[in-house]
Motif scaffolding. Structure first.
Motif, mmCIF file in Angstrom:
data_model
loop_
_atom_site.group_PDB
_atom_site.id
_atom_site.type_symbol
_atom_site.label_atom_id
_atom_site.label_comp_id
_atom_site.label_asym_id
_atom_site.label_seq_id
_atom_site.Cartn_x
_atom_site.Cartn_y
_atom_site.Cartn_z
ATOM 1 N N ASP A 1 29.500 -8.526 -5.295
ATOM 2 C CA ASP A 1 28.716 -8.361 -5.859
ATOM 3 C C ASP A 1 28.162 -9.554 -6.717
ATOM 4 O OD1 ASP A 1 27.908 -5.946 -4.593
ATOM 5 O OD2 ASP A 1 29.366 -5.117 -5.745
ATOM 6 N N ALA A 2 27.175 -10.174 -6.725
ATOM 7 C CA ALA A 2 27.576 -11.078 -7.340
ATOM 8 C C ALA A 2 26.554 -11.187 -8.751
ATOM 9 C CB ALA A 2 26.231 -12.596 -7.195
ATOM 10 N N PHE A 3 27.436 -11.725 -10.301
ATOM 11 C CA PHE A 3 26.954 -11.800 -11.609
ATOM 12 C C PHE A 3 25.429 -11.777 -11.729
ATOM 13 C CE2 PHE A 3 26.788 -15.989 -11.124
ATOM 14 C CZ PHE A 3 25.817 -16.274 -12.018
ATOM 15 N N TRP A 4 24.787 -12.107 -10.941
ATOM 16 C CA TRP A 4 22.921 -12.102 -10.826
ATOM 17 C C TRP A 4 22.255 -10.862 -10.186
ATOM 18 C CZ3 TRP A 4 25.318 -15.626 -8.043
ATOM 19 C CH2 TRP A 4 25.033 -15.374 -6.921
ATOM 20 N N GLY A 5 23.549 -9.686 -9.148
ATOM 21 C CA GLY A 5 22.735 -8.900 -9.631
ATOM 22 C C GLY A 5 22.745 -8.349 -8.541
ATOM 23 N N PHE B 1 21.770 -11.540 1.672
ATOM 24 C CA PHE B 1 21.529 -11.256 -0.015
ATOM 25 C C PHE B 1 20.542 -9.529 0.547
ATOM 26 C CE2 PHE B 1 18.241 -13.124 0.887
ATOM 27 C CZ PHE B 1 17.296 -12.688 -0.229
ATOM 28 N N VAL B 2 21.233 -8.708 -0.527
ATOM 29 C CA VAL B 2 20.386 -8.036 -0.890
ATOM 30 C C VAL B 2 20.221 -7.680 -2.326
ATOM 31 C CG1 VAL B 2 22.086 -6.065 -0.313
ATOM 32 C CG2 VAL B 2 19.724 -4.812 -0.271
#
Length: 125
Positions: A103-107, A124-125
Motif C-alpha cells: 500500500d503506497a503512501f500516495w494511496g 496498480f489499483v
C-alpha cells in the motif's frame, strides 16, 4: 500541432517468451504470433508493440543492451485482490517479482514485476 501517444514499442529477445508474459497479464494475443518479427496489440487506441531484437538492430543499425530503468509501463488492475492474485500468478509462473504488493503512501495498491527482457512492469489499483 497536436500529437497523441499512439504506440509503445518493446524490443524482445524471444517473442514467444515475451508474449507469454503479456498474455499472463491478460492481453489476448494469438499463439500464431509467437514467431513473428513484429506484433502489435491495441488497447483502446494505444498500441503496444513487440519487436524482435534482430528487427531493432535493422532499424537502428546496431544494438547496445540498455541498462537502468528509464520508462515505466504501468497497468491498472480491477481491484486490490485482482492485483495481489495477478502478482502471485506471475511469480508462480517463474517470472521475477521485483517488489511485492504494498500500500503506497500516495494511496494506491502497487506491485512491480519484471518481464522476460528485464523491463520493470508496474501493477496498480
Amino acid at each position: 500541432m497536436t500529437i497523441k501517444l499512439d504506440m509503445v514499442g518493446i524490443v524482445v529477445a524471444n517473442m514467444r517468451e515475451a508474449l507469454d508474459f503479456y498474455r499472463l497479464l491478460g492481453f489476448q494475443i494469438a499463439e500464431t504470433h509467437n514467431d513473428d518479427m513484429h506484433v502489435e496489440i491495441d488497447q483502446e487506441g494505444v498500441r503496444l508493440a513487440f519487436d524482435k531484437l534482430e528487427m531493432a538492430k535493422g532499424i537502428y543499425g546496431s544494438w547496445e543492451e540498455p541498462t537502468g530503468h528509464r520508462i515505466e509501463l504501468a497497468f491498472r488492475c480491477e481491484s486490490r485482490e485482482a492485483l495481489d492474485q495477478l502478482y502471485a500468478k506471475i511469480v508462480h509462473k517463474g517470472y521475477v517479482g521485483y517488489k511485492e504488493p504494498w500500500d503506497a503512501f500516495w494511496g494506491q495498491r502497487y506491485a512491480i514485476v519484471q518481464d522476460p527482457d528485464g523491463n520493470l512492469i508496474s501493477l496498480f489499483v
